[in-house]
Design an enzyme around this catalytic site. Sequence first.
Site, PDB file in Angstrom:
ATOM      1  N   SER A  42       0.794  -1.226   0.000  1.00  0.00           N
ATOM      2  CA  SER A  42       0.000   0.000   0.000  1.00  0.00           C
ATOM      3  C   SER A  42       0.826   1.276   0.000  1.00  0.00           C
ATOM      4  O   SER A  42       0.318   2.341  -0.369  1.00  0.00           O
ATOM      5  CB  SER A  42      -0.927   0.017   1.218  1.00  0.00           C
ATOM      6  OG  SER A  42      -0.183  -0.100   2.417  1.00  0.00           O
ATOM      7  N   ASP A 346      -3.643   7.520   8.750  1.00  0.00           N
ATOM      8  CA  ASP A 346      -4.766   6.717   9.216  1.00  0.00           C
ATOM      9  C   ASP A 346      -4.371   5.668  10.261  1.00  0.00           C
ATOM     10  O   ASP A 346      -5.142   4.759  10.552  1.00  0.00           O
ATOM     11  CB  ASP A 346      -5.446   6.021   8.026  1.00  0.00           C
ATOM     12  CG  ASP A 346      -4.495   5.109   7.256  1.00  0.00           C
ATOM     13  OD1 ASP A 346      -3.355   4.906   7.715  1.00  0.00           O
ATOM     14  OD2 ASP A 346      -4.893   4.586   6.190  1.00  0.00           O
ATOM     15  N   HIS A 349      -0.697   4.329   7.578  1.00  0.00           N
ATOM     16  CA  HIS A 349      -0.040   5.021   6.473  1.00  0.00           C
ATOM     17  C   HIS A 349       0.248   6.473   6.846  1.00  0.00           C
ATOM     18  O   HIS A 349      -0.179   6.951   7.894  1.00  0.00           O
ATOM     19  CB  HIS A 349      -0.915   4.941   5.219  1.00  0.00           C
ATOM     20  CG  HIS A 349      -1.345   3.550   4.888  1.00  0.00           C
ATOM     21  ND1 HIS A 349      -2.553   3.026   5.293  1.00  0.00           N
ATOM     22  CD2 HIS A 349      -0.710   2.563   4.217  1.00  0.00           C
ATOM     23  CE1 HIS A 349      -2.664   1.770   4.880  1.00  0.00           C
ATOM     24  NE2 HIS A 349      -1.548   1.456   4.227  1.00  0.00           N
TER      25      HIS A 349
END
Length: 390
Positions: A42, A346, A349
Amino acid sequence: MASPLKKLISSFLLIFSFSIFVVASSESRCRHYTSIISFGDSIADTGNYLRLSDVNHPPQAAFLPYGETFFQTPSGRYSDGRLIIDFIAEFLGLPYVPPYFGSQNVSFEQGINFAVYGATALDRSFLVEKGIESDFTNVSLSVQLNIFKQILPNLCASSSRDCREMLGDSLILMGEIGGNDVNYPFFERKSINEIKELVPLVIKAISSAIVELIDLGGKTFLVPGNFPIGCSASYLTLFQDAKEEDYDPFTGCLPWLNQFAEHQDEQLKTELKRLQKLYPHVNIVYADYYNSLYRFFKEPAKYGFKNRPLGACCGVGGKYNFTFDVECGDRGVGSCQNPSEYVNWDGYHLTEATYRKVAEGLLNGPYATPAFDWSCPGSASVDKDYSFSS
């Protein structure tokens, strides 16, 4: 005793050999990158996981506030805006690298991104055999690489350039990958000894992928290490039962977790040095994500972040504005007014502001080893004092 003629010939051969070495060395360091090829999770995913997901059950990155800062709409990126890969593309004067999955027209000109949220360096089946059963993607590093190899002939068929040449002119971003291999067992509260046993296997998987790409013609690799996970809101929440003396009094991070990340990074650096000796014509650059990020926790105000920037910008509950069952993107979960003041986005990240500064530290120094040489004509679209667009 050697004659003057033999001495002259020997001197000439020595100078000639040194010249060849310098040219070869310059070729590997000074390269005009015409494309970015990305593998990873990610941290580099520009929309693959979103496109792979069930349309009836979209992931959190399909909802605001993801993407709000730059794209003004969710793009599948796990941040409020751009990622490190996006800032690298801007620096090189290249398009943002589109996700491979769901793309209609994939080409070297646009760049290709196989990075998928939740991806691991090790195959899912292997991790399940080890008793790691988190609900994670099956698109591991080997799966990403195999897809790339399958489509490579078609990618090159439409061009008049040699396939190896096209790959050689690409900057290959190897990750970040390998972080999730340890994240999952940590979140399952496996013992640190169990998790440490995975590290050499993770490094081997990354190394094997690099070798395969070298054999295909790859010449420049940017290989990131792990982040200081002891400063992550998710980890700090996971281990919130830690004693007061377990925390770094200056940063509030958990040193033992950061030491684990450094242990993983040291093994990766050792392996990259070994590969560099085996393939001296290839430029293998270590991206020091750990120290590039950790400085923001040590001196946040110096870099424009708020004091003690450990809490998540987007989240709810607890000391770090993070709750495992109610996360960013869920209904009713809000975000901070100014994400640029936050390091963590978050809980897992980082914010666009953080990614921007990490990218600057890689491209302009000193967090890339060996450092990129942008002094070569055409090696980047801008000079070394480039300021990323806002």
